[in-house]
Design a protein around this motif. Structure first.
Motif: not given
Length: 164
Positions: A127, A129-130, A132, A135-136, A162-163
């Protein structure tokens, strides 16, 4: 979901390094989650430091593809020597992590010429921290590896993230 996972070797049959097969499940890729990867690569030439990698990463925004910038070594970045990055991740002299070790896949330069294959193997995606903007969504990546100005290999990928 744009057509799901896809890959293509873009070396036009002239590059010494060829991606023969690649499979990634699930689709979309879930972060965090487990990723099952199988792949086969052949190289007619040894690859030694410095190995340059140029990535172009695009994200779909509606019908448009937007090139993502290089931020904190993520995105459309140029890595001038992949070998030193590998050495930072896996200190020289230590064994390669599984499942690479089991299947005799090297994790340090120089990479000998030959065929390498990774049967279906599971990797845990932590998990992380990507940012913003990473992300998806649907992504396209073009990666070119070269040495001394000579292209060694080229791969194009398309995938969905898909996060949670």
């Amino acid at each position: 979901q744009v057509g799901g996972f896809a890959w293509e070797d873009c070396g036009d049959g002239k590059d010494p390094v060829v991606l023969k097969s690649l499979s990634v499940v699930p689709d979309p890729i879930s972060i965090p989650g487990s990723l099952r990867v199988s792949a086969a690569v052949s190289s007619s030439k040894a690859m030694a430091s410095p190995l340059k990698a140029v990535l172009v990463v695009e994200k779909a925004l509606g019908d448009l593809w937007i090139q993502l910038p290089c931020i904190d070594q993520l995105g459309s970045c140029t890595y001038n020597d992949v070998c030193t990055i590998l050495d930072d991740l896996i200190p020289p002299g230590t064994t390669c992590p599984e499942p690479l070790l089991t299947y005799g896949i090297p994790c340090h330069c120089p990479f000998k010429a030959g065929s390498y294959s990774l049967p279906a193997s599971d990797f845990d995606l932590p998990d992380v921290e990507l940012p913003a903007w990473m992300t998806n969504g649907n992504y396209r990546v073009r990666a070119v590896v070269s040495s001394g100005g000579q292209e060694l290999g080229c791969v194009k990928l398309a995938f969905s993230l898909q996060s949670q």
